[in-house]
Design a protein around this motif. Structure first.
Motif, short mmCIF file in Angstrom:
data_model
loop_
_atom_site.label_atom_id
_atom_site.label_comp_id
_atom_site.label_asym_id
_atom_site.label_seq_id
_atom_site.Cartn_x
_atom_site.Cartn_y
_atom_site.Cartn_z
N GLY A 443 23.62 0.61 9.92
CA GLY A 443 23.28 2.00 10.22
C GLY A 443 21.84 2.13 10.68
N VAL A 444 21.34 3.35 10.69
CA VAL A 444 19.96 3.63 11.10
C VAL A 444 19.13 3.85 9.85
N PHE A 445 18.04 3.10 9.75
CA PHE A 445 17.15 3.20 8.61
C PHE A 445 15.71 3.31 9.08
N TYR A 446 14.84 3.76 8.18
CA TYR A 446 13.44 3.99 8.53
C TYR A 446 12.53 3.22 7.58
N SER A 447 11.40 2.79 8.12
CA SER A 447 10.36 2.18 7.28
C SER A 447 9.06 2.92 7.52
N ILE A 448 8.26 3.04 6.49
CA ILE A 448 6.95 3.69 6.59
C ILE A 448 5.91 2.60 6.77
N GLU A 449 5.11 2.72 7.81
CA GLU A 449 4.21 1.63 8.22
C GLU A 449 2.74 1.96 8.06
N GLY A 450 2.42 3.02 7.38
CA GLY A 450 1.01 3.41 7.26
C GLY A 450 0.89 4.91 7.50
N ARG A 451 -0.29 5.34 7.89
CA ARG A 451 -0.46 6.77 8.12
C ARG A 451 -1.58 7.01 9.13
N ILE A 452 -1.51 8.19 9.70
CA ILE A 452 -2.53 8.63 10.64
C ILE A 452 -3.61 9.40 9.90
N LYS A 453 -3.19 10.19 8.93
CA LYS A 453 -4.10 11.09 8.24
C LYS A 453 -5.12 10.33 7.39
N ASP A 454 -6.26 10.97 7.19
CA ASP A 454 -7.34 10.36 6.44
C ASP A 454 -7.13 10.62 4.95
N VAL A 455 -6.16 9.89 4.40
CA VAL A 455 -5.77 10.07 3.01
C VAL A 455 -5.76 8.71 2.33
N ILE A 456 -6.25 8.68 1.08
CA ILE A 456 -6.23 7.45 0.29
C ILE A 456 -5.09 7.58 -0.71
N ASN A 457 -4.17 6.63 -0.71
CA ASN A 457 -3.03 6.64 -1.62
C ASN A 457 -3.38 5.79 -2.84
N ARG A 458 -3.86 6.45 -3.88
CA ARG A 458 -4.22 5.74 -5.12
C ARG A 458 -3.03 5.85 -6.07
N GLY A 459 -2.14 4.86 -6.04
CA GLY A 459 -0.89 4.96 -6.78
C GLY A 459 -0.06 6.07 -6.18
N VAL A 460 0.39 7.02 -7.02
CA VAL A 460 1.13 8.17 -6.50
C VAL A 460 0.20 9.34 -6.20
N GLU A 461 -1.10 9.16 -6.43
CA GLU A 461 -2.05 10.24 -6.21
C GLU A 461 -2.65 10.11 -4.81
N LYS A 462 -2.75 11.24 -4.12
CA LYS A 462 -3.31 11.25 -2.79
C LYS A 462 -4.70 11.89 -2.83
N ILE A 463 -5.66 11.21 -2.23
CA ILE A 463 -7.04 11.68 -2.20
C ILE A 463 -7.41 11.98 -0.75
N HIS A 464 -7.70 13.24 -0.47
CA HIS A 464 -8.10 13.62 0.88
C HIS A 464 -9.59 13.33 1.03
N ALA A 465 -9.90 12.40 1.94
CA ALA A 465 -11.28 11.95 2.08
C ALA A 465 -12.22 13.10 2.42
N GLU A 466 -11.77 14.02 3.25
CA GLU A 466 -12.64 15.12 3.68
C GLU A 466 -13.12 15.94 2.50
N GLU A 467 -12.24 16.20 1.54
CA GLU A 467 -12.62 17.00 0.38
C GLU A 467 -13.74 16.33 -0.40
N VAL A 468 -13.60 15.01 -0.65
CA VAL A 468 -14.60 14.30 -1.44
C VAL A 468 -15.91 14.18 -0.66
N GLU A 469 -15.81 13.93 0.63
CA GLU A 469 -17.01 13.82 1.46
C GLU A 469 -17.82 15.11 1.47
#
Length: 566
Positions: A443-469
């Motif tokens: 069938g048709v399946f999908y894989s996630i290969e990274g991201r475009i957005k400036d986000v740090i994936n720390r485990g299940v927590e997402k950190i938006h770089a802009e906010e911290v900066e």
């Protein structure tokens, strides 16, 4: 519909609704059924009245008991605290029975829960309360030595919220006791409960998309579509009255509600709510309650499970579904989970904005180990787009994952700027995730290969770089900053801050920078875990900071330090 709800809906110009054509189509196909979320949950609870519904280390409740508590909270919240249909209430609660009761009680009171993580600080919670117009805050007093209670008091003193309800501990002056709210509600004669005035296209729940910046991204989940989302997940997972789910992650989050709480209730299943993701405690719960499903395990937790000496003597044979999500799972970890622990891994991909994908239980090892599967519902639509246009890329090529369907939002709440960048002209949500479509014999399946957005994936927590900066540059010693992800073998990524200092300034350390950020109310998990001092930040050929170059720099430094060049 009451005048109150009409008025509140009229005050929601920032809500982007589903178009009439889609709404009619979804109802004609039976995906939407014209009912509200609390109405559906109440119907399911009546059907499964005497069956076990919720288990925590402190309670074991049937559906009758759980919804008796929720109805009492709803009535007391309306009568004692003054909550009205269309109001919003921010949650700062951990994984305790009171959280589930208060969540269901808010729905029954017609109040919109605003989901936050317990890790969020005063700044994040205040921004969300302002953005959603939340009047109330529900806090757990005994969470981590009382930190949430202190935050609740500060938020009320600032005027960020009007009223605070406190569970599980001493109640400060001016706040309401959870126990008193429930007690008042037991004596109330409110009938019907306030949710009866709601409509299926009203906002049911506000979900936070990953993190907050100066302009929060809040996903408004509507009653009808959120019901469908939860029911579709329950069907995809094969939940039924004999199912028992163990959930260890923060429950007041889209994953906790749409993968666990709501699907379990709709299916008549039993939810075992773990107070934390600590391995020994999880193994004890598995031994005691014999769950058949763990509906969401982050890769970091899966790795800690493999590394725990205690797991070698644990009996995990009851677990038929071990679903991993939150970030990409290395194939070698999936293989070890199966070979060493006998856990057949399924992978999922999900987002607060809607779309869920899941690998089928009967899929081959190649599909389960190397993809996140396929959409869970027939109405889900996926495109893999060129990041620079709305053109689709060819099968097998990497592009941006975009989704549309009967439970994917059509716009963020009160966020015209975000919506202009996040949705295609025909309503597909552009996730910012890089993905690939695989056309196979299965069938048709999908894989996630990274991201475009400036986000740090720390485990299940997402950190938006802009906010911290934005907060780092408020330090008098900092001239410029870039926060980037550095690889981590357990959490996936951690934050590294590259700093350009003012002339003559003393260098900042992880500790001193962390103290500065904590003083501004930033959540602890968002603090940079490495600091690099540089004379200047590298630029791209169009004059923007090259975070790609910085990520490459920190990866090289980590490799040199560890001697690991794999």
């Amino acid at each position: 519909m009451s005048a109150m709800v009409k008025e509140n809906r009229a005050e929601d110009p920032g809500l982007v609704p589903y178009d009439d054509e889609s709404r009619e189509r979804y109802r004609a196909l039976g995906w939407w059924n014209g009912k509200t979320l609390p109405g559906e949950l109440v119907d399911a609870a009546r059907q499964h009245a005497s069956r076990p519904a919720l288990v925590t280390p402190e309670v074991t409740w049937t559906y009758d008991r759980l919804f008796e508590e929720a109805r009492a909270f709803a009535a007391g919240f309306a009568g004692r605290v003054g909550a009205r249909p269309g109001d919003a209430a921010v949650f700062q609660m951990g994984n305790v029975a009171e959280t589930v009761v208060a969540y269901l009680g808010c729905l029954l009171a017609g109040v919109r829960p605003v989901c936050t993580l317990p890790q969020h600080g005063v700044r994040e919670v205040g921004l969300l309360a302002e953005h959603t117009g939340a009047r109330f805050l529900i806090a757990q007093a005994d969470f981590r030595e009382g930190r949430l209670l202190g935050q609740a008091q500060e938020l009320r003193a600032r005027g960020s919220v009007e009223e605070v309800v406190v569970a599980r501990g001493d109640v400060p002056p001016g706040a309401h006791s959870y126990d008193d709210v429930v007690s008042d509600g037991r004596q109330s004669d409110i009938d019907p409960l306030p949710y009866a005035v709601l409509q299926p296209d009203d906002i049911a729940v506000f979900q936070l998309s990953g993190g907050t910046t100066g302009l929060p991204k809040v996903a408004p989940r509507l009653h009808e579509e959120y019901v469908y989302n939860s029911r579709a997940w329950a069907e995809a997972m094969g939940y039924g009255p004999n199912s028992k789910l163990l959930y260890p992650l923060p429950v007041m989050h889209n994953a906790g509600l749409a993968l666990a709480v709501q699907p379990a209730i709709l299916a008549g299943a039993c939810l075992v709510l773990a107070p934390s993701a600590e391995i020994t405690g999880l193994l004890d719960l598995i031994e005691e309650h014999r769950p058949d499903t763990l509906p969401l395990v982050p890769p970091a937790l899966a790795i800690r499970l493999l590394e725990s000496p205690a797991v070698r003597s644990a009996d995990l044979s009851c677990v038929r579904d071990f679903v991993v999500g939150g970030q990409k799972l290395p194939a070698e970890i999936a293989q070890r989970l199966e070979d060493e622990l006998g856990l057949q891994v399924r992978q999922m991909f999900g987002m607060a904005e809607g779309m869920f994908m899941l690998t089928p239980s009967d899929a081959s090892e190649a599909v389960r180990h190397h993809s996140v599967g396929t959409p869970i519902a027939p109405g889900d639509e996926v495109r893999i787009l060129s990041p620079a246009s709305e053109d689709e890329v060819a099968d097998g090529e990497i592009g941006e994952f975009a989704a549309r369907g009967p439970y994917t939002i059509r716009g963020y709440y009160r966020a015209q700027k975000h919506n202009g960048n996040s949705f295609t002209s025909d309503g597909y949500y552009r996730s910012g995730d890089l993905a690939r479509r695989h056309v196979t014999g299965e069938g048709v399946f999908y894989s996630i290969e990274g991201r475009i957005k400036d986000v740090i994936n720390r485990g299940v927590e997402k950190i938006h770089a802009e906010e911290v900066e934005e907060l780092i540059v408020q330090h008098t010693s900092v001239n410029n900053v870039a926060l980037v992800a550095m690889p981590d073998p357990v959490l996936g990524e951690r934050g590294c801050a590259y700093l350009v200092l003012e002339p003559g300034a003393e260098p900042l350390t992880v500790s001193t920078l962390g103290d500065h950020l904590l003083s501004l109310g930033l959540a602890k998990y968002k603090l940079p875990e490495r600091v690099e001092i540089v004379d200047a930040l590298p630029l791209t050929n169009v004059g923007k900071v090259s975070k790609k170059a910085l990520r490459g720099d920190i990866e090289r430094k980590l490799t040199d330090e560890t001697g690991d060049d794999r």
